[in-house]
Scaffold this active site. Structure first.
Site, PDB file in Angstrom:
ATOM      1  N   ASP A  56       0.769  -1.241   0.000  1.00 14.25           N
ATOM      2  CA  ASP A  56       0.000   0.000   0.000  1.00 14.25           C
ATOM      3  C   ASP A  56       0.800   1.291   0.000  1.00 14.25           C
ATOM      4  N   CYS A  70     -14.738  10.868  -4.166  1.00 18.49           N
ATOM      5  CA  CYS A  70     -14.878   9.525  -3.572  1.00 18.49           C
ATOM      6  C   CYS A  70     -14.979   9.617  -2.043  1.00 18.49           C
ATOM      7  N   CYS A 114     -15.624   3.553   2.133  1.00 16.64           N
ATOM      8  CA  CYS A 114     -16.883   3.285   1.435  1.00 16.64           C
ATOM      9  C   CYS A 114     -16.705   1.991   0.660  1.00 16.64           C
ATOM     10  N   CYS A 145     -19.182   0.463  -4.263  1.00 16.43           N
ATOM     11  CA  CYS A 145     -18.812  -0.053  -5.587  1.00 16.43           C
ATOM     12  C   CYS A 145     -18.276  -1.484  -5.487  1.00 16.43           C
ATOM     13  N   CYS A 160     -20.432  -5.789  -6.856  1.00 14.28           N
ATOM     14  CA  CYS A 160     -19.800  -6.507  -7.977  1.00 14.28           C
ATOM     15  C   CYS A 160     -20.284  -7.960  -8.034  1.00 14.28           C
TER      16      CYS A 160
HETATM   17  C1  B12 Z   1      -4.350   6.151  -3.786  1.00 13.94           C
HETATM   18  C2  B12 Z   1      -5.163   4.970  -3.321  1.00 13.94           C
HETATM   19  C3  B12 Z   1      -6.516   5.186  -3.053  1.00 13.94           C
HETATM   20  C4  B12 Z   1      -7.220   6.480  -3.417  1.00 13.94           C
HETATM   21  C5  B12 Z   1      -7.443   6.512  -4.946  1.00 13.94           C
HETATM   22  C6  B12 Z   1      -8.048   5.186  -5.477  1.00 13.94           C
HETATM   23  C7  B12 Z   1      -7.643   4.809  -6.881  1.00 13.94           C
HETATM   24  N1  B12 Z   1      -8.565   4.179  -7.579  1.00 13.94           N
HETATM   25  O1  B12 Z   1      -6.513   5.039  -7.294  1.00 13.94           O
HETATM   26  C8  B12 Z   1      -8.512   6.403  -2.541  1.00 13.94           C
HETATM   27  C9  B12 Z   1      -8.266   7.090  -1.207  1.00 13.94           C
HETATM   28  C10 B12 Z   1      -9.760   6.991  -3.186  1.00 13.94           C
HETATM   29  C11 B12 Z   1      -8.600   4.894  -2.315  1.00 13.94           C
HETATM   30  C12 B12 Z   1      -9.790   4.242  -2.015  1.00 13.94           C
HETATM   31  C13 B12 Z   1      -9.906   2.868  -1.825  1.00 13.94           C
HETATM   32  N2  B12 Z   1      -8.888   1.989  -1.722  1.00 13.94           N
HETATM   33 CO1  B12 Z   1      -7.040   2.452  -2.130  1.00 13.94          CO
HETATM   34  N3  B12 Z   1      -5.211   2.694  -2.658  1.00 13.94           N
HETATM   35  C14 B12 Z   1      -4.564   3.697  -3.179  1.00 13.94           C
HETATM   36  C15 B12 Z   1      -3.126   3.286  -3.501  1.00 13.94           C
HETATM   37  C16 B12 Z   1      -2.210   3.807  -2.375  1.00 13.94           C
HETATM   38  C17 B12 Z   1      -2.584   3.768  -4.862  1.00 13.94           C
HETATM   39  C18 B12 Z   1      -3.557   3.512  -6.043  1.00 13.94           C
HETATM   40  C19 B12 Z   1      -3.046   4.145  -7.323  1.00 13.94           C
HETATM   41  O2  B12 Z   1      -1.920   3.920  -7.713  1.00 13.94           O
HETATM   42  N4  B12 Z   1      -3.860   4.984  -7.981  1.00 13.94           N
HETATM   43  C20 B12 Z   1      -3.461   5.666  -9.171  1.00 13.94           C
HETATM   44  C21 B12 Z   1      -4.458   5.492 -10.288  1.00 13.94           C
HETATM   45  C22 B12 Z   1      -3.882   6.072 -11.574  1.00 13.94           C
HETATM   46  O3  B12 Z   1      -4.630   4.116 -10.435  1.00 13.94           O
HETATM   47  P1  B12 Z   1      -6.002   3.436 -10.846  1.00 13.94           P
HETATM   48  O4  B12 Z   1      -7.211   4.086 -10.321  1.00 13.94           O
HETATM   49  O5  B12 Z   1      -5.805   2.042 -10.525  1.00 13.94           O
HETATM   50  O6  B12 Z   1      -6.011   3.817 -12.380  1.00 13.94           O
HETATM   51  C23 B12 Z   1      -5.655   2.908 -13.321  1.00 13.94           C
HETATM   52  C24 B12 Z   1      -6.839   2.413 -14.057  1.00 13.94           C
HETATM   53  O7  B12 Z   1      -7.644   3.481 -14.438  1.00 13.94           O
HETATM   54  C25 B12 Z   1      -6.089   1.721 -15.137  1.00 13.94           C
HETATM   55  N5  B12 Z   1      -6.905   1.167 -16.186  1.00 13.94           N
HETATM   56  C26 B12 Z   1      -7.083  -0.153 -16.223  1.00 13.94           C
HETATM   57  N6  B12 Z   1      -7.832  -0.432 -17.275  1.00 13.94           N
HETATM   58  C27 B12 Z   1      -8.150   0.722 -17.919  1.00 13.94           C
HETATM   59  C28 B12 Z   1      -8.911   0.946 -19.060  1.00 13.94           C
HETATM   60  C29 B12 Z   1      -9.085   2.257 -19.489  1.00 13.94           C
HETATM   61  C30 B12 Z   1      -9.909   2.480 -20.703  1.00 13.94           C
HETATM   62  C31 B12 Z   1      -8.508   3.329 -18.758  1.00 13.94           C
HETATM   63  C32 B12 Z   1      -8.695   4.729 -19.199  1.00 13.94           C
HETATM   64  C33 B12 Z   1      -7.748   3.071 -17.608  1.00 13.94           C
HETATM   65  C34 B12 Z   1      -7.570   1.753 -17.209  1.00 13.94           C
HETATM   66  O8  B12 Z   1      -5.113   2.671 -15.541  1.00 13.94           O
HETATM   67  C35 B12 Z   1      -4.788   3.513 -14.420  1.00 13.94           C
HETATM   68  C36 B12 Z   1      -3.314   3.482 -14.147  1.00 13.94           C
HETATM   69  O9  B12 Z   1      -2.850   2.189 -13.941  1.00 13.94           O
HETATM   70  C37 B12 Z   1      -3.249   1.713  -3.503  1.00 13.94           C
HETATM   71  C38 B12 Z   1      -1.999   0.971  -3.023  1.00 13.94           C
HETATM   72  C39 B12 Z   1      -0.924   0.939  -4.084  1.00 13.94           C
HETATM   73  N7  B12 Z   1       0.284   1.309  -3.720  1.00 13.94           N
HETATM   74  O10 B12 Z   1      -1.211   0.591  -5.219  1.00 13.94           O
HETATM   75  C40 B12 Z   1      -4.463   1.459  -2.573  1.00 13.94           C
HETATM   76  C41 B12 Z   1      -5.415   0.327  -2.967  1.00 13.94           C
HETATM   77  C42 B12 Z   1      -5.737   0.495  -4.423  1.00 13.94           C
HETATM   78  N8  B12 Z   1      -6.619   0.635  -2.200  1.00 13.94           N
HETATM   79  C43 B12 Z   1      -7.274  -0.412  -1.811  1.00 13.94           C
HETATM   80  C44 B12 Z   1      -8.562  -0.386  -1.204  1.00 13.94           C
HETATM   81  C45 B12 Z   1      -9.029  -1.664  -0.511  1.00 13.94           C
HETATM   82  C46 B12 Z   1      -9.356   0.780  -1.256  1.00 13.94           C
HETATM   83  C47 B12 Z   1     -10.845   0.922  -0.880  1.00 13.94           C
HETATM   84  C48 B12 Z   1     -11.699  -0.296  -1.237  1.00 13.94           C
HETATM   85  C49 B12 Z   1     -10.947   1.214   0.642  1.00 13.94           C
HETATM   86  C50 B12 Z   1     -12.361   1.518   1.139  1.00 13.94           C
HETATM   87  N9  B12 Z   1     -13.200   0.521   1.335  1.00 13.94           N
HETATM   88  O11 B12 Z   1     -12.695   2.656   1.375  1.00 13.94           O
HETATM   89  C51 B12 Z   1     -11.235   2.185  -1.696  1.00 13.94           C
HETATM   90  C52 B12 Z   1     -11.761   1.804  -3.107  1.00 13.94           C
HETATM   91  C53 B12 Z   1     -12.160   2.989  -3.947  1.00 13.94           C
HETATM   92  C54 B12 Z   1     -12.012   2.691  -5.446  1.00 13.94           C
HETATM   93  N10 B12 Z   1     -13.125   2.429  -6.139  1.00 13.94           N
HETATM   94  O12 B12 Z   1     -10.888   2.685  -5.951  1.00 13.94           O
HETATM   95  C55 B12 Z   1      -6.556  -1.702  -2.185  1.00 13.94           C
HETATM   96  C56 B12 Z   1      -7.287  -2.369  -3.360  1.00 13.94           C
HETATM   97  C57 B12 Z   1      -7.106  -3.857  -3.418  1.00 13.94           C
HETATM   98  C58 B12 Z   1      -7.651  -4.406  -4.708  1.00 13.94           C
HETATM   99  N11 B12 Z   1      -8.373  -5.528  -4.624  1.00 13.94           N
HETATM  100  O13 B12 Z   1      -7.440  -3.850  -5.753  1.00 13.94           O
HETATM  101  C59 B12 Z   1      -5.098  -1.151  -2.548  1.00 13.94           C
HETATM  102  C60 B12 Z   1      -4.385  -1.883  -3.676  1.00 13.94           C
HETATM  103  C61 B12 Z   1      -4.277  -1.242  -1.248  1.00 13.94           C
HETATM  104  C62 B12 Z   1      -3.792  -2.661  -0.959  1.00 13.94           C
HETATM  105  N12 B12 Z   1      -2.487  -2.871  -0.908  1.00 13.94           N
HETATM  106  O14 B12 Z   1      -4.547  -3.594  -0.798  1.00 13.94           O
HETATM  107  N13 B12 Z   1      -7.398   4.288  -2.503  1.00 13.94           N
HETATM  108  S1  SF4 Z   2     -18.023  -6.772 -12.973  1.00 11.28           S
HETATM  109 FE1  SF4 Z   2     -19.448  -5.035 -12.899  1.00 11.28          FE
HETATM  110  S2  SF4 Z   2     -19.478  -4.349 -10.752  1.00 11.28           S
HETATM  111 FE2  SF4 Z   2     -17.684  -5.702 -11.011  1.00 11.28          FE
HETATM  112  S3  SF4 Z   2     -16.012  -4.250 -11.456  1.00 11.28           S
HETATM  113 FE3  SF4 Z   2     -16.825  -4.930 -13.439  1.00 11.28          FE
HETATM  114  S4  SF4 Z   2     -18.336  -3.389 -13.978  1.00 11.28           S
HETATM  115 FE4  SF4 Z   2     -17.912  -3.146 -11.804  1.00 11.28          FE
HETATM  116  S1  SF4 Z   3     -18.824   3.809  -4.383  1.00  9.54           S
HETATM  117 FE1  SF4 Z   3     -16.613   3.497  -4.691  1.00  9.54          FE
HETATM  118  S2  SF4 Z   3     -15.961   5.276  -5.909  1.00  9.54           S
HETATM  119 FE2  SF4 Z   3     -17.991   5.760  -5.084  1.00  9.54          FE
HETATM  120  S3  SF4 Z   3     -17.613   6.891  -3.211  1.00  9.54           S
HETATM  121 FE3  SF4 Z   3     -17.783   4.727  -2.633  1.00  9.54          FE
HETATM  122  S4  SF4 Z   3     -15.665   3.917  -2.696  1.00  9.54           S
HETATM  123 FE4  SF4 Z   3     -15.659   5.887  -3.783  1.00  9.54          FE
END
Ligand code: B12
Ligand code: SF4
Ligand code: SF4
Length: 389
Positions: free
Chosen positions: A150, A230, A257, A260, A264
């Site tokens: 993380d 978020c 939260c 989402c 799934c």
């Molecule tokens: C910053 C962070 C957050 C931030 C931003 C979340 C985010 N989505 O990035 C916040 C605070 C919002 C957050 C929330 C949560 N987090 Co968090 N977070 C992180 C952290 C530290 C970095 C993530 C990161 O690099 N983000 C940068 C962006 C660019 O990455 P991305 O969203 O994945 O974007 C990629 C996709 O869009 C991807 N992509 C893939 N396919 C496609 C297709 C297209 C067309 C496009 C455009 C892009 C695309 O490309 C982008 C770059 O790779 C990681 C730990 C780590 N070091 O990785 C944990 C991590 C992601 N978090 C985790 C968790 C559990 C959560 C929560 C569920 C906690 C909760 N219950 O509240 C929520 C989930 C919210 C959500 N829907 O993402 C876990 C997820 C485990 C898993 N199964 O994936 C992690 C991996 C921590 C861990 N070690 O377990 N988190």
């Molecule tokens: S299977 Fe449906 S709910 Fe699960 S991550 Fe994909 S779009 Fe979201």
């Molecule tokens: S449903 Fe997922 S993306 Fe929306 S506020 Fe909750 S954790 Fe963030």
């Protein structure tokens, strides 16, 4: 784990022994990937940062060369083990959303801090890995390892997808076909070539349940999360006041939260997590808002000792609790908010005012304003007092 010196391990056999160690240490998933396996991630990360989707998490943009590629972080790394630990809930994670006198805490934060649990297990696997590798007669290299969970600049989700643990769903979190999306990820970097696995492909299809379930509309597009909207970001990471537009949609979500994640359909394969330390504390499944609002700094630290929730500190947490109180529709909770009108923290005072504005008949709110506003110097709190009927 068998004693390595007795075994003449080929790299594939070495890998199998490492996988056995990972499973023995409680990781349901473990697969191998090369450091070069996520070439598109750097561009996507840059786009995400350029759009401001990281909100106030400025550290996401620091030292980009380290986060963008594993070699940028550690030039010597040759292989990466990506591991997944299941934390599937044993109750419906959405159940308390309809119980307005309680707070909803996201599943990952109901037990002990996963960073400690996952890291200690990663270290145990890494120790086995080093002794297995050193005993590998084919290996003339000096073996070094680093473990991450993380907090380091590692793109854990893209790496886990490339390793084949699952795919990044439209909610951006990793989904496994075997276990659904209740998974913590961890990584072990090693300076040794280990045969890599193949990537997983996207199985979201036409589904968009997670996108539609988000209470605050935090997905500008599938696979892209705007942290500014978020609730997980707002309740855990955001240090300031929470903007008004998000307060009502937050409902009673007071820490993280799961909406989402919970919707799934791949969770039909989810199993209840096996790690006792990550199991929900009974007092965090449906905690009463009245009790949480009464926590002072010392009691907050005591109550949340060993829990990831201590990370926000008492003021931010009580800020969240007051928003839930404001959304409760329960006038019996107004006394709890009123007791916080004199709190030293402006974050707390502001949301106490907002909660009272939501709960009290406007005449009563105005009477409180008359008494309190003259002595209030903080502009944000004064703005909350300025609300009209
Ligand atoms: C910053 C962070 C957050 C931030 C931003 C979340 C985010 N989505 O990035 C916040 C605070 C919002 C957050 C929330 C949560 N987090 Co968090 N977070 C992180 C952290 C530290 C970095 C993530 C990161 O690099 N983000 C940068 C962006 C660019 O990455 P991305 O969203 O994945 O974007 C990629 C996709 O869009 C991807 N992509 C893939 N396919 C496609 C297709 C297209 C067309 C496009 C455009 C892009 C695309 O490309 C982008 C770059 O790779 C990681 C730990 C780590 N070091 O990785 C944990 C991590 C992601 N978090 C985790 C968790 C559990 C959560 C929560 C569920 C906690 C909760 N219950 O509240 C929520 C989930 C919210 C959500 N829907 O993402 C876990 C997820 C485990 C898993 N199964 O994936 C992690 C991996 C921590 C861990 N070690 O377990 N988190
Ligand atoms: S299977 Fe449906 S709910 Fe699960 S991550 Fe994909 S779009 Fe979201
Ligand atoms: S449903 Fe997922 S993306 Fe929306 S506020 Fe909750 S954790 Fe963030």
């Amino acid at each position: 784990v068998p004693h390595a010196a007795e075994l003449d391990l080929t790299r594939e056999a070495l890998k199998q022994a490492i996988l056995a160690s990972a499973h023995a240490h409680g990781f349901e998933l473990c697969r191998v990937v090369t450091p070069e396996s996520i070439p598109e991630a750097a561009t996507r990360l840059r786009q995400w940062l350029a759009a401001g989707h990281h909100a106030g998490m400025g550290w996401m943009g620091d030292t980009p060369h380290r986060r963008e590629s594993p070699r940028g972080l550690w030039p010597e790394v040759r292989s990466i083990l990506m591991l997944g630990l299941n934390y599937g809930p044993d109750t419906d994670p959405m159940a308390t959303l309809s119980q307005p006198d309680t707070g909803t805490i996201s599943v990952y934060a109901r037990g002990k801090d996963y960073h400690d649990v996952v890291k200690s297990r990663l270290k145990a696997v890494a120790r086995d890995l080093v002794s297995l590798a050193r005993a590998d007669v084919d290996s003339s290299q000096e073996v070094a390892v680093k473990v991450f969970v993380d907090t380091a600049p590692v793109l854990e989700k893209p790496l886990a997808e490339a390793a084949g643990l699952g795919w990044q769903g439209k909610h951006t979190v990793l989904v496994s076909r075997e276990l659904g999306n209740w998974l913590f990820l961890g990584a072990i970097f090693i300076t040794l070539d280990i045969p890599a696995d193949v990537a997983e492909t996207d199985h979201c299809g036409t589904c968009r349940r997670c996108l539609d379930a988000c209470p605050t509309g935090a997905f500008p597009a599938p696979y892209v999360l705007d942290s500014r909207r978020c609730i997980s970001y707002l309740t855990i990471e955001h240090k300031g006041h929470i903007a008004e537009e998000f307060r009502v949609p937050m409902g009673n979500r007071i820490y993280g939260c799961d909406d989402c994640l919970a919707v799934c359909p791949w969770n039909k394969f989810a199993e209840i997590g096996r790690e006792a330390r990550l199991a929900a504390r009974a007092d965090l499944v449906a905690p009463r808002l009245a009790d949480l609002a009464a926590l002072d700094d010392a009691r907050f630290r005591q109550f949340f000792s060993g829990s990831p929730i201590k990370r926000t500190g008492r003021d931010r947490f009580v800020r969240n609790v007051l928003i839930a109180i404001g959304n409760s529709g329960d006038a019996a909770l107004a006394g709890r908010a009123e007791a916080l009108l004199h709190d030293p923290s402006a974050l707390v005072r502001a949301m106490a005012v907002w909660a009272l504005w939501r709960l009290l008949p406007f005449g009563l709110f105005e009477r409180l304003r008359f008494g309190m506003l003259p002595s209030e110097s903080d502009p944000a709190v004064r703005a909350e007092w300025g609300k009209t009927a």
